[in-house]
Design a protein around this motif. Sequence first.
Motif, PDB file in Angstrom:
ATOM      1  N   ILE A  51       0.801  -1.159   0.062  1.00 21.78           N
ATOM      2  CA  ILE A  51       0.033  -0.206  -0.011  1.00 21.78           C
ATOM      3  C   ILE A  51       0.926   1.342   0.107  1.00 21.78           C
ATOM      4  O   ILE A  51       0.389   2.474  -0.265  1.00 21.78           O
ATOM      5  CB  ILE A  51      -1.058   0.061   1.145  1.00 21.78           C
ATOM      6  N   GLN A  52       1.989   1.108   0.283  1.00 18.10           N
ATOM      7  CA  GLN A  52       3.137   2.294   0.168  1.00 18.10           C
ATOM      8  C   GLN A  52       3.103   3.231  -0.881  1.00 18.10           C
ATOM      9  O   GLN A  52       2.928   4.453  -0.568  1.00 18.10           O
ATOM     10  CB  GLN A  52       4.443   2.085   0.716  1.00 18.10           C
ATOM     11  N   PRO A  53       2.920   2.701  -1.920  1.00 13.54           N
ATOM     12  CA  PRO A  53       3.083   3.598  -3.088  1.00 13.54           C
ATOM     13  C   PRO A  53       1.599   4.581  -3.156  1.00 13.54           C
ATOM     14  O   PRO A  53       1.963   5.677  -3.685  1.00 13.54           O
ATOM     15  CB  PRO A  53       3.158   2.823  -4.336  1.00 13.54           C
ATOM     16  N   TYR A  54       0.517   4.045  -2.855  1.00 12.52           N
ATOM     17  CA  TYR A  54      -0.472   4.852  -2.712  1.00 12.52           C
ATOM     18  C   TYR A  54      -0.594   5.814  -1.709  1.00 12.52           C
ATOM     19  O   TYR A  54      -1.309   6.951  -1.773  1.00 12.52           O
ATOM     20  CB  TYR A  54      -1.764   3.731  -2.589  1.00 12.52           C
ATOM     21  N   LEU A  55       0.153   5.565  -0.574  1.00 14.73           N
ATOM     22  CA  LEU A  55       0.025   6.478   0.581  1.00 14.73           C
ATOM     23  C   LEU A  55       1.094   7.639  -0.035  1.00 14.73           C
ATOM     24  O   LEU A  55       0.807   8.871   0.370  1.00 14.73           O
ATOM     25  CB  LEU A  55       0.861   5.806   1.589  1.00 14.73           C
ATOM     26  N   ASP A  56       2.278   7.235  -0.695  1.00 10.97           N
ATOM     27  CA  ASP A  56       3.037   8.240  -1.324  1.00 10.97           C
ATOM     28  C   ASP A  56       2.528   9.171  -2.104  1.00 10.97           C
ATOM     29  O   ASP A  56       2.682  10.558  -1.981  1.00 10.97           O
ATOM     30  CB  ASP A  56       4.329   7.661  -1.636  1.00 10.97           C
ATOM     31  N   GLN A  57       1.841   8.719  -2.974  1.00 11.40           N
ATOM     32  CA  GLN A  57       0.955   9.402  -4.058  1.00 11.40           C
ATOM     33  C   GLN A  57      -0.076  10.305  -3.233  1.00 11.40           C
ATOM     34  O   GLN A  57       0.008  11.460  -3.587  1.00 11.40           O
ATOM     35  CB  GLN A  57      -0.178   8.816  -4.911  1.00 11.40           C
ATOM     36  N   TRP A  58      -0.748   9.866  -2.463  1.00 10.50           N
ATOM     37  CA  TRP A  58      -1.669  10.670  -1.512  1.00 10.50           C
ATOM     38  C   TRP A  58      -1.029  11.674  -0.666  1.00 10.50           C
ATOM     39  O   TRP A  58      -1.581  12.716  -0.660  1.00 10.50           O
ATOM     40  CB  TRP A  58      -2.473   9.846  -0.672  1.00 10.50           C
ATOM     41  N   LYS A  59       0.056  11.398  -0.315  1.00 12.95           N
ATOM     42  CA  LYS A  59       0.878  12.594   0.544  1.00 12.95           C
ATOM     43  C   LYS A  59       1.365  13.603  -0.413  1.00 12.95           C
ATOM     44  O   LYS A  59       1.471  14.672   0.195  1.00 12.95           O
ATOM     45  CB  LYS A  59       1.794  11.965   1.250  1.00 12.95           C
ATOM     46  N   ASN A  60       1.760  13.100  -1.607  1.00 10.46           N
ATOM     47  CA  ASN A  60       2.255  14.135  -2.603  1.00 10.46           C
ATOM     48  C   ASN A  60       1.180  15.257  -3.088  1.00 10.46           C
ATOM     49  O   ASN A  60       1.540  16.500  -3.376  1.00 10.46           O
ATOM     50  CB  ASN A  60       2.772  13.322  -3.643  1.00 10.46           C
TER      51      ASN A  60
END
Length: 654
Positions: A392-401
């Motif tokens: 799930i980390q890539p989706y968390l990174d995109q959301w934070k970005n």
Amino acid sequence: MVAVSPPSKAVRSFLSESIKKHHSTCHREYLSYNFQLLIIMSETKAQIDSCRPQYDIIFAGGGAAACVTAGRLAAGDPSLKILIIEAGGHTRELQEHIHPALFSNNLKFRQELFWHHVGSKSEALGGRAPIVSSGRCLGGGSSVNFMVYARAPASDLDGWEKLGNPGWGSHELIPLSAKAETFQGELKSKSGHHGDSGPIKISRGGPEETFTIGTQFLETAAAYDLERGFIEDTEDFTTCDAYGPFHRYVDAETGRRSDTAHHYVYTQEANKNLHILVKHRVSRVIIENNRAVGVEYTPEETGTSCGLQNCLKAFASRLVVVSAGSFGSPTILQRSGIASKVLLELNQVEQIVDLPGVGENYNDHNVVFPPYLTSEDLVSLNKVFCATEVTIQPYLDQWKNDGQGLLVTNGLNSGIKLRPNEKDLTVLGDSFAHLWESKFANSPDKPVLCIANIAGFVRGEEGGKNCFQMGYFVEYPLAIGHVRITSGIDPFARLDFNPRYLEHEADLAVLRWGYKRTRELARRMKCFRGEFVSLHPSFPEGSAATTREASGPVAISDPDILYTSEDDKAIDDYHRAYVSTAWHALGTCAMKPREQGGVVDPRLNVYGVKNLKVADLSIAPLNVGANTYNTAIIIGEKAALIIAEELQSTKYGE
């Protein structure tokens, strides 16, 4: 806003020993982010009264409605000393709460965020014991729910008023819904039914590619169901029986969940008179001379009865508001001596007020989510719903970005609030006929069933297969249950709970109709690749209704599946095995006349006790034909107006 620190084990041990020696205690909490606690001991009643921790208002529970009411009152008059006591934890800026798509992961992996109320085993459910989950955190269900934007029909609200509750009709409550919201998107300028300056944000929410399943559903419905139309706004309080896109409680600009804790309470950090104590459970209301003067509460970490060694007290000079939801509120009242004589005697609680309606009138919605296989290239939320911390980390990174990506949506993209036509009434059968005539025929805004498609597999593992679900729930089940204590002193004791799901043939008939209707729509959608066989009814061998994997959809013009009586029994058995709560519990402290089993009056006062109100979904006297978050917001806004008006009155508190 001040966070309250729980007292340490050492302090509680010292307090316990002091109680044994002095037989009296009081404490005052000076609350700050530094978590300071001052405990003052005294032997005389005068000294005890002088050092009781005093607030103007105490909220026993910090759910969706409580945050609205407490937040409005605190913002309107920052001098009010308000304490919110919540059994769950804080939600502030925690990713499991602010990321919309993580609601599914919470259901599977974050069980500490929920209460799990286990009901009585039921023959109507094939011997199963139903389990109803509810939010266990600040903000309650608003912090963990599916974020579906759905509003009750106007006739439901008018029904509340007709029971003898002036001021609770649609003409007064609909403006409160608009007051609470900022509706984002094109509909904002086209409709007068939505707000544009409230704290709660509503949007379509999510990347366009996740809407594909919802779009296919609407396209299929337009071609297959020629009788019903399409509408852009399905939530105008009156429209029913038309297909349309769904909106959600998600901020389109930030991609965040829009819950009451973040938007009514956490926004008031500068208010040092708004105090929040989490991970403490209210045991009972302290009542002196038929007046509520405070509450007893105990740390959640003990998990045992509220004995002298754990019990703490806080006192309110003006008002105690019980706001612990449809399970917590009635049981707090019952432990406080407010309930039927029989129940209180059974649990060795001294009766203060005879109110047999406390804990009765439990209402809910029954829901099922049959899964269907879909083409592998279709974008769904399965990558999030079944993600690990690593995947799930890539989706968390995109959301934070940029606040975008798969985490922004709940996956519920379109649906319909469905009413039966003449052909459907034949399918529903005789068991439903009387209910149709008495409840629905003359109320065209009331749906019988809600249907929604979900871009993914919300619960469970799909074994690597790409899936979507077709959910359907009964809007007004005949099932009416109860919530009762089994211990007069232990707030952790298991409840006597029975929702009475599927004990009425009419409720089964509506679910059976829902399965057939949703299956016909699903198997005509372009992405359809068959049923997920193990999670569908087990039809008899050779049945025309047999489920299977498929290479593609059937034609729009293909005939509907013909079900035999044996097939219908298989569907009923399936529902008895799989039907569950829709997480829409309400009604257990009903607002209606006392002689009709009511618990609170139209001013939300508990009958027979001064300075005591209930303000949450438990006060709803009748069920509502919608997801209940919006109704909770309305109740919270209405309660704030009532309390603010009374606080300004010279008579209040005398």
